[in-house]
Design an enzyme around this catalytic site. Sequence first.
Site, PDB file in Angstrom:
ATOM      1  N   HIS A  64       0.846  -1.193   0.000  1.00 54.27           N
ATOM      2  CA  HIS A  64       0.000   0.000   0.000  1.00 54.27           C
ATOM      3  C   HIS A  64       0.880   1.242   0.000  1.00 54.27           C
ATOM      4  O   HIS A  64       2.110   1.148   0.074  1.00 54.27           O
ATOM      5  CB  HIS A  64      -0.970   0.000   1.188  1.00 54.27           C
ATOM      6  CG  HIS A  64      -0.316   0.075   2.530  1.00 54.27           C
ATOM      7  ND1 HIS A  64       0.387  -0.978   3.075  1.00 54.27           N
ATOM      8  CD2 HIS A  64      -0.258   1.076   3.449  1.00 54.27           C
ATOM      9  CE1 HIS A  64       0.846  -0.626   4.264  1.00 54.27           C
ATOM     10  NE2 HIS A  64       0.474   0.615   4.509  1.00 54.27           N
ATOM     11  N   HIS A  66       1.401   3.838   2.074  1.00 55.46           N
ATOM     12  CA  HIS A  66       1.955   4.522   3.243  1.00 55.46           C
ATOM     13  C   HIS A  66       3.483   4.548   3.185  1.00 55.46           C
ATOM     14  O   HIS A  66       4.133   3.581   2.777  1.00 55.46           O
ATOM     15  CB  HIS A  66       1.462   3.868   4.529  1.00 55.46           C
ATOM     16  CG  HIS A  66       0.034   4.208   4.848  1.00 55.46           C
ATOM     17  ND1 HIS A  66      -0.751   3.441   5.680  1.00 55.46           N
ATOM     18  CD2 HIS A  66      -0.755   5.250   4.436  1.00 55.46           C
ATOM     19  CE1 HIS A  66      -1.959   3.992   5.769  1.00 55.46           C
ATOM     20  NE2 HIS A  66      -1.979   5.080   5.026  1.00 55.46           N
ATOM     21  N   ASP A  68       5.965   4.333   5.218  1.00 60.96           N
ATOM     22  CA  ASP A  68       6.865   3.374   5.857  1.00 60.96           C
ATOM     23  C   ASP A  68       7.046   2.118   5.009  1.00 60.96           C
ATOM     24  O   ASP A  68       7.983   1.350   5.234  1.00 60.96           O
ATOM     25  CB  ASP A  68       6.392   3.010   7.273  1.00 60.96           C
ATOM     26  CG  ASP A  68       4.980   2.473   7.337  1.00 60.96           C
ATOM     27  OD1 ASP A  68       4.145   2.897   6.524  1.00 60.96           O
ATOM     28  OD2 ASP A  68       4.709   1.626   8.222  1.00 60.96           O
ATOM     29  N   HIS A  69       6.199   1.929   4.003  1.00 63.31           N
ATOM     30  CA  HIS A  69       6.299   0.759   3.123  1.00 63.31           C
ATOM     31  C   HIS A  69       6.865   1.103   1.748  1.00 63.31           C
ATOM     32  O   HIS A  69       7.099   0.192   0.949  1.00 63.31           O
ATOM     33  CB  HIS A  69       4.921   0.114   2.949  1.00 63.31           C
ATOM     34  CG  HIS A  69       4.376  -0.484   4.206  1.00 63.31           C
ATOM     35  ND1 HIS A  69       4.320  -1.847   4.427  1.00 63.31           N
ATOM     36  CD2 HIS A  69       3.882   0.094   5.327  1.00 63.31           C
ATOM     37  CE1 HIS A  69       3.794  -2.072   5.622  1.00 63.31           C
ATOM     38  NE2 HIS A  69       3.534  -0.905   6.187  1.00 63.31           N
ATOM     39  N   HIS A 124      -7.337  -2.472   5.485  1.00 60.28           N
ATOM     40  CA  HIS A 124      -6.527  -1.372   5.999  1.00 60.28           C
ATOM     41  C   HIS A 124      -7.286  -0.059   5.778  1.00 60.28           C
ATOM     42  O   HIS A 124      -8.419  -0.048   5.301  1.00 60.28           O
ATOM     43  CB  HIS A 124      -5.157  -1.374   5.321  1.00 60.28           C
ATOM     44  CG  HIS A 124      -4.128  -0.555   6.029  1.00 60.28           C
ATOM     45  ND1 HIS A 124      -4.004  -0.508   7.406  1.00 60.28           N
ATOM     46  CD2 HIS A 124      -3.152   0.269   5.548  1.00 60.28           C
ATOM     47  CE1 HIS A 124      -3.021   0.296   7.736  1.00 60.28           C
ATOM     48  NE2 HIS A 124      -2.489   0.785   6.631  1.00 60.28           N
ATOM     49  N   ASP A 191      -0.126  -4.348   6.057  1.00 59.42           N
ATOM     50  CA  ASP A 191      -0.928  -3.805   7.165  1.00 59.42           C
ATOM     51  C   ASP A 191      -2.385  -4.220   7.003  1.00 59.42           C
ATOM     52  O   ASP A 191      -2.980  -4.003   5.944  1.00 59.42           O
ATOM     53  CB  ASP A 191      -0.846  -2.281   7.178  1.00 59.42           C
ATOM     54  CG  ASP A 191       0.530  -1.768   7.564  1.00 59.42           C
ATOM     55  OD1 ASP A 191       1.446  -2.594   7.710  1.00 59.42           O
ATOM     56  OD2 ASP A 191       0.679  -0.540   7.719  1.00 59.42           O
ATOM     57  N   HIS A 250       6.064  -6.266  11.505  1.00 61.30           N
ATOM     58  CA  HIS A 250       5.455  -4.929  11.615  1.00 61.30           C
ATOM     59  C   HIS A 250       5.113  -4.626  13.082  1.00 61.30           C
ATOM     60  O   HIS A 250       3.988  -4.289  13.429  1.00 61.30           O
ATOM     61  CB  HIS A 250       4.203  -4.826  10.733  1.00 61.30           C
ATOM     62  CG  HIS A 250       3.788  -3.410  10.441  1.00 61.30           C
ATOM     63  ND1 HIS A 250       2.977  -2.685  11.291  1.00 61.30           N
ATOM     64  CD2 HIS A 250       4.057  -2.592   9.395  1.00 61.30           C
ATOM     65  CE1 HIS A 250       2.766  -1.484  10.777  1.00 61.30           C
ATOM     66  NE2 HIS A 250       3.415  -1.400   9.627  1.00 61.30           N
TER      67      HIS A 250
END
Length: 287
Positions: A64, A66, A68-69, A124, A191, A250
Amino acid sequence: MPLLKLVFLGTGGAVPRSDRTLPAIYLEDWLGHRFLLDAGEGAQYRLLQIGVSPASLTAVAITHQHEDHTLGLPGLVITSRFLGGRTAVLAPRSMHKALEALGVEVMDSYGGDRLRVSCVEVCHTVDACGWLFQWDVGYKLDLSKAAGLPRWALTSLIRGSPVEVGGRLIKPEDVAEPGHKRLRRLLYTGDTAPCPEMWRKVGEVDVLIHEATFADDVEPQKAHEEGHSTVADAVEAAKALNAGVLILTHVSSRYPDKRRHRELAASVKPPPHVYVPEDFDTVLVRL
Protein backbone atom coordinates in the site's frame (compact mmCIF):
# COMPACT_ATOMS: atom_id res chain seq x y z
CA MET A 1 13.33 -29.60 -2.87
CA PRO A 2 10.74 -26.79 -2.60
CA LEU A 3 12.49 -24.41 -0.21
CA LEU A 4 11.82 -20.75 0.56
CA LYS A 5 14.38 -18.35 2.00
CA LEU A 6 12.92 -15.37 3.84
CA VAL A 7 15.21 -12.61 5.14
CA PHE A 8 13.47 -10.05 7.34
CA LEU A 9 15.28 -6.85 6.44
CA GLY A 10 12.93 -4.59 8.39
CA THR A 11 10.42 -5.77 11.01
CA GLY A 12 9.10 -2.47 12.37
CA GLY A 13 6.23 -0.25 11.35
CA ALA A 14 5.55 3.49 11.00
CA VAL A 15 8.45 4.70 13.19
CA PRO A 16 11.82 2.93 13.12
CA ARG A 17 14.03 2.03 16.06
CA SER A 18 17.79 1.69 15.84
CA ASP A 19 17.44 -2.11 15.80
CA ARG A 20 14.05 -2.36 14.06
CA THR A 21 13.77 -0.71 10.69
CA LEU A 22 10.84 -0.25 8.35
CA PRO A 23 9.07 -3.03 6.45
CA ALA A 24 11.07 -5.01 3.90
CA ILE A 25 11.29 -8.78 3.42
CA TYR A 26 13.48 -10.60 0.90
CA LEU A 27 11.93 -13.77 -0.51
CA GLU A 28 13.88 -16.23 -2.66
CA ASP A 29 12.45 -19.53 -3.87
CA TRP A 30 14.12 -22.71 -5.10
CA LEU A 31 13.27 -21.78 -8.70
CA GLY A 32 15.39 -18.62 -8.58
CA HIS A 33 12.64 -16.00 -8.16
CA ARG A 34 13.67 -13.06 -5.99
CA PHE A 35 11.08 -10.71 -4.51
CA LEU A 36 11.22 -7.78 -2.13
CA LEU A 37 8.04 -7.50 -0.08
CA ASP A 38 7.55 -3.81 0.67
CA ALA A 39 10.37 -1.28 0.48
CA GLY A 40 10.72 0.69 3.68
CA GLU A 41 13.28 3.47 3.91
CA GLY A 42 16.80 2.18 3.22
CA ALA A 43 15.64 -1.11 1.70
CA GLN A 44 18.35 -1.15 -0.97
CA TYR A 45 21.12 -0.84 1.63
CA ARG A 46 19.74 -3.79 3.54
CA LEU A 47 19.59 -5.83 0.35
CA LEU A 48 23.23 -5.02 -0.31
CA GLN A 49 24.12 -6.07 3.24
CA ILE A 50 22.85 -9.58 2.49
CA GLY A 51 24.61 -9.68 -0.88
CA VAL A 52 21.58 -9.11 -3.13
CA SER A 53 21.73 -6.58 -5.95
CA PRO A 54 18.58 -4.48 -6.45
CA ALA A 55 18.94 -5.18 -10.18
CA SER A 56 18.58 -8.93 -9.58
CA LEU A 57 15.04 -8.75 -8.19
CA THR A 58 12.22 -10.42 -10.07
CA ALA A 59 9.86 -7.78 -8.66
CA VAL A 60 9.10 -5.58 -5.67
CA ALA A 61 5.66 -6.22 -4.16
CA ILE A 62 4.26 -3.11 -2.44
CA THR A 63 1.23 -3.60 -0.21
CA HIS A 64 0.00 0.00 0.00
CA GLN A 65 0.97 3.65 -0.34
CA HIS A 66 1.95 4.52 3.24
CA GLU A 67 5.44 5.95 3.45
CA ASP A 68 6.86 3.37 5.86
CA HIS A 69 6.30 0.76 3.12
CA THR A 70 7.42 2.79 0.10
CA LEU A 71 10.15 5.34 0.86
CA GLY A 72 12.90 2.87 -0.02
CA LEU A 73 11.55 2.31 -3.52
CA PRO A 74 12.83 5.40 -5.44
CA GLY A 75 16.47 4.84 -4.49
CA LEU A 76 16.22 1.13 -5.25
CA VAL A 77 14.74 1.88 -8.68
CA ILE A 78 17.49 4.37 -9.53
CA THR A 79 20.26 2.02 -8.40
CA SER A 80 18.77 -0.82 -10.42
CA ARG A 81 18.65 1.42 -13.49
CA PHE A 82 22.33 2.36 -13.09
CA LEU A 83 23.13 -1.36 -12.90
CA GLY A 84 21.29 -2.04 -16.15
CA GLY A 85 18.07 -3.39 -14.70
CA ARG A 86 14.47 -2.24 -14.85
CA THR A 87 12.46 -2.70 -11.69
CA ALA A 88 9.10 -4.44 -11.89
CA VAL A 89 6.66 -3.42 -9.16
CA LEU A 90 3.52 -5.19 -8.02
CA ALA A 91 1.17 -2.71 -6.37
CA PRO A 92 -2.49 -1.84 -5.78
CA ARG A 93 -4.04 -0.23 -8.85
CA SER A 94 -4.50 3.06 -6.99
CA MET A 95 -0.69 3.40 -6.98
CA HIS A 96 -0.04 2.56 -10.64
CA LYS A 97 -0.06 6.10 -12.05
CA ALA A 98 2.42 7.40 -9.46
CA LEU A 99 4.68 4.39 -9.94
CA GLU A 100 4.69 4.74 -13.73
CA ALA A 101 6.19 8.21 -13.22
CA LEU A 102 9.20 6.44 -11.66
CA GLY A 103 9.74 4.61 -14.94
CA VAL A 104 9.09 1.16 -13.51
CA GLU A 105 7.14 -1.72 -14.99
CA VAL A 106 3.92 -1.76 -12.94
CA MET A 107 1.86 -4.93 -12.54
CA ASP A 108 -1.07 -6.09 -10.46
CA SER A 109 -0.11 -9.77 -10.74
CA TYR A 110 2.85 -11.93 -11.74
CA GLY A 111 2.97 -15.23 -13.58
CA GLY A 112 6.32 -16.95 -13.95
CA ASP A 113 7.89 -20.40 -13.98
CA ARG A 114 5.53 -22.43 -11.76
CA LEU A 115 4.71 -19.34 -9.68
CA ARG A 116 1.75 -16.98 -9.61
CA VAL A 117 1.54 -13.87 -7.43
CA SER A 118 -1.78 -12.09 -7.01
CA CYS A 119 -3.31 -9.30 -4.95
CA VAL A 120 -5.89 -10.08 -2.30
CA GLU A 121 -7.69 -7.13 -0.75
CA VAL A 122 -6.95 -6.69 2.96
CA CYS A 123 -8.62 -4.51 5.61
CA HIS A 124 -6.53 -1.37 6.00
CA THR A 125 -7.31 2.36 6.02
CA VAL A 126 -6.30 2.79 2.35
CA ASP A 127 -6.42 0.63 -0.77
CA ALA A 128 -4.09 -2.26 0.09
CA CYS A 129 -3.02 -5.64 -1.28
CA GLY A 130 -1.92 -8.68 0.57
CA TRP A 131 0.30 -10.68 -1.79
CA LEU A 132 -0.58 -14.32 -2.35
CA PHE A 133 2.24 -16.49 -3.73
CA GLN A 134 1.22 -19.82 -5.23
CA TRP A 135 3.79 -22.38 -6.38
CA ASP A 136 3.16 -25.45 -8.47
CA VAL A 137 5.50 -27.97 -6.83
CA GLY A 138 4.48 -30.79 -9.14
CA TYR A 139 3.33 -34.26 -8.15
CA LYS A 140 4.86 -36.65 -5.65
CA LEU A 141 4.67 -40.07 -7.26
CA ASP A 142 3.70 -43.33 -5.61
CA LEU A 143 6.68 -45.48 -6.57
CA SER A 144 4.63 -48.67 -6.54
CA LYS A 145 2.25 -47.19 -9.12
CA ALA A 146 5.04 -45.67 -11.21
CA ALA A 147 7.28 -48.76 -11.18
CA GLY A 148 8.73 -49.60 -14.57
CA LEU A 149 8.12 -46.23 -16.18
CA PRO A 150 11.10 -44.67 -17.97
CA ARG A 151 12.90 -41.71 -16.42
CA TRP A 152 11.63 -39.24 -19.04
CA ALA A 153 8.06 -40.25 -18.23
CA LEU A 154 8.61 -39.81 -14.49
CA THR A 155 10.02 -36.32 -15.05
CA SER A 156 7.00 -35.29 -17.13
CA LEU A 157 4.52 -36.75 -14.64
CA ILE A 158 6.16 -34.96 -11.70
CA ARG A 159 5.84 -31.69 -13.63
CA GLY A 160 2.15 -32.35 -14.23
CA SER A 161 2.17 -33.49 -17.85
CA PRO A 162 0.48 -36.72 -19.01
CA VAL A 163 2.60 -39.23 -20.94
CA GLU A 164 2.00 -42.09 -23.33
CA VAL A 165 3.99 -45.23 -22.61
CA GLY A 166 3.47 -48.43 -24.57
CA GLY A 167 0.28 -47.09 -26.09
CA ARG A 168 -1.20 -46.27 -22.67
CA LEU A 169 -2.01 -42.70 -21.61
CA ILE A 170 -0.89 -42.05 -18.03
CA LYS A 171 -2.02 -38.94 -16.14
CA PRO A 172 -0.12 -37.58 -13.13
CA GLU A 173 -3.14 -38.24 -10.92
CA ASP A 174 -2.98 -41.94 -11.84
CA VAL A 175 0.41 -42.44 -10.20
CA ALA A 176 0.51 -39.67 -7.57
CA GLU A 177 0.51 -40.34 -3.85
CA PRO A 178 -3.03 -40.10 -2.45
CA GLY A 179 -3.81 -36.72 -0.93
CA HIS A 180 -0.67 -35.07 -2.31
CA LYS A 181 -1.09 -31.29 -2.44
CA ARG A 182 0.35 -29.95 -5.66
CA LEU A 183 0.06 -26.23 -4.88
CA ARG A 184 1.88 -24.46 -2.04
CA ARG A 185 0.86 -20.99 -0.89
CA LEU A 186 2.32 -18.07 1.06
CA LEU A 187 0.39 -14.92 2.02
CA TYR A 188 2.02 -11.66 3.08
CA THR A 189 -0.66 -9.38 4.49
CA GLY A 190 1.12 -6.07 4.87
CA ASP A 191 -0.93 -3.81 7.17
CA THR A 192 -4.38 -5.13 8.00
CA ALA A 193 -7.04 -5.39 10.65
CA PRO A 194 -8.73 -8.79 11.04
CA CYS A 195 -10.21 -9.56 7.63
CA PRO A 196 -12.60 -12.57 7.62
CA GLU A 197 -13.82 -11.83 4.10
CA MET A 198 -10.23 -12.07 2.83
CA TRP A 199 -9.70 -15.32 4.76
CA ARG A 200 -12.74 -16.84 3.06
CA LYS A 201 -11.56 -15.75 -0.40
CA VAL A 202 -8.03 -17.09 0.10
CA GLY A 203 -9.03 -20.40 1.68
CA GLU A 204 -5.84 -22.01 2.98
CA VAL A 205 -2.14 -21.14 2.98
CA ASP A 206 1.00 -22.97 4.06
CA VAL A 207 2.85 -19.86 5.27
CA LEU A 208 1.31 -16.66 6.65
CA ILE A 209 3.40 -13.53 7.20
CA HIS A 210 1.05 -11.34 9.20
CA GLU A 211 1.43 -7.96 10.81
CA ALA A 212 1.30 -7.81 14.62
CA THR A 213 1.62 -4.09 15.28
CA PHE A 214 0.37 -4.49 18.85
CA ALA A 215 0.82 -7.09 21.58
CA ASP A 216 -2.04 -7.16 24.14
CA ASP A 217 -1.74 -3.72 25.75
CA VAL A 218 -3.94 -1.95 23.21
CA GLU A 219 -7.70 -2.36 22.98
CA PRO A 220 -8.37 -4.54 19.93
CA GLN A 221 -11.04 -2.13 18.68
CA LYS A 222 -8.54 0.75 18.68
CA ALA A 223 -6.01 -1.36 16.77
CA HIS A 224 -8.64 -2.34 14.22
CA GLU A 225 -9.82 1.24 13.72
CA GLU A 226 -6.23 2.10 12.78
CA GLY A 227 -6.17 -0.76 10.28
CA HIS A 228 -3.83 -2.93 12.35
CA SER A 229 -3.77 -6.22 14.25
CA THR A 230 -2.71 -7.63 17.59
CA VAL A 231 -0.82 -10.87 18.11
CA ALA A 232 -4.13 -12.57 18.93
CA ASP A 233 -5.61 -11.29 15.66
CA ALA A 234 -2.70 -12.72 13.67
CA VAL A 235 -3.09 -16.08 15.38
CA GLU A 236 -6.81 -16.05 14.59
CA ALA A 237 -5.98 -15.40 10.93
CA ALA A 238 -3.49 -18.28 10.89
CA LYS A 239 -6.09 -20.65 12.27
CA ALA A 240 -8.73 -19.45 9.80
CA LEU A 241 -6.29 -19.99 6.93
CA ASN A 242 -5.02 -23.31 8.34
CA ALA A 243 -1.44 -22.00 8.08
CA GLY A 244 1.34 -24.34 9.12
CA VAL A 245 3.79 -21.46 9.65
CA LEU A 246 2.92 -18.04 11.08
CA ILE A 247 5.50 -15.23 11.05
CA LEU A 248 4.76 -12.01 12.91
CA THR A 249 6.20 -8.70 11.76
CA HIS A 250 5.45 -4.93 11.62
CA VAL A 251 5.94 -4.50 15.38
CA SER A 252 5.31 -0.99 16.72
CA SER A 253 8.23 1.08 18.01
CA ARG A 254 6.33 1.47 21.30
CA TYR A 255 7.82 -1.90 22.27
CA PRO A 256 11.54 -1.77 23.16
CA ASP A 257 11.78 -5.49 22.36
CA LYS A 258 9.54 -8.31 21.14
CA ARG A 259 9.44 -10.28 24.36
CA ARG A 260 5.70 -9.88 24.89
CA HIS A 261 4.97 -10.76 21.26
CA ARG A 262 6.98 -13.96 21.69
CA GLU A 263 5.29 -14.83 24.99
CA LEU A 264 1.87 -14.42 23.43
CA ALA A 265 2.87 -16.36 20.32
CA ALA A 266 4.33 -19.18 22.43
CA SER A 267 1.03 -19.58 24.27
CA VAL A 268 -0.82 -20.51 21.08
CA LYS A 269 -2.49 -23.90 21.28
CA PRO A 270 -2.64 -25.74 18.99
CA PRO A 271 0.31 -24.39 16.98
CA PRO A 272 1.10 -23.43 13.92
CA HIS A 273 4.84 -22.92 14.08
CA VAL A 274 5.20 -19.27 15.08
CA TYR A 275 8.22 -17.01 14.55
CA VAL A 276 8.80 -13.40 15.62
CA PRO A 277 11.97 -12.45 13.71
CA GLU A 278 14.38 -9.61 14.38
CA ASP A 279 15.87 -7.50 11.60
CA PHE A 280 18.14 -9.62 9.36
CA ASP A 281 16.85 -12.93 10.73
CA THR A 282 16.53 -15.64 8.08
CA VAL A 283 13.72 -18.20 8.07
CA LEU A 284 13.94 -21.23 5.78
CA VAL A 285 10.63 -22.91 5.00
CA ARG A 286 10.28 -26.28 3.31
CA LEU A 287 7.04 -26.35 1.33
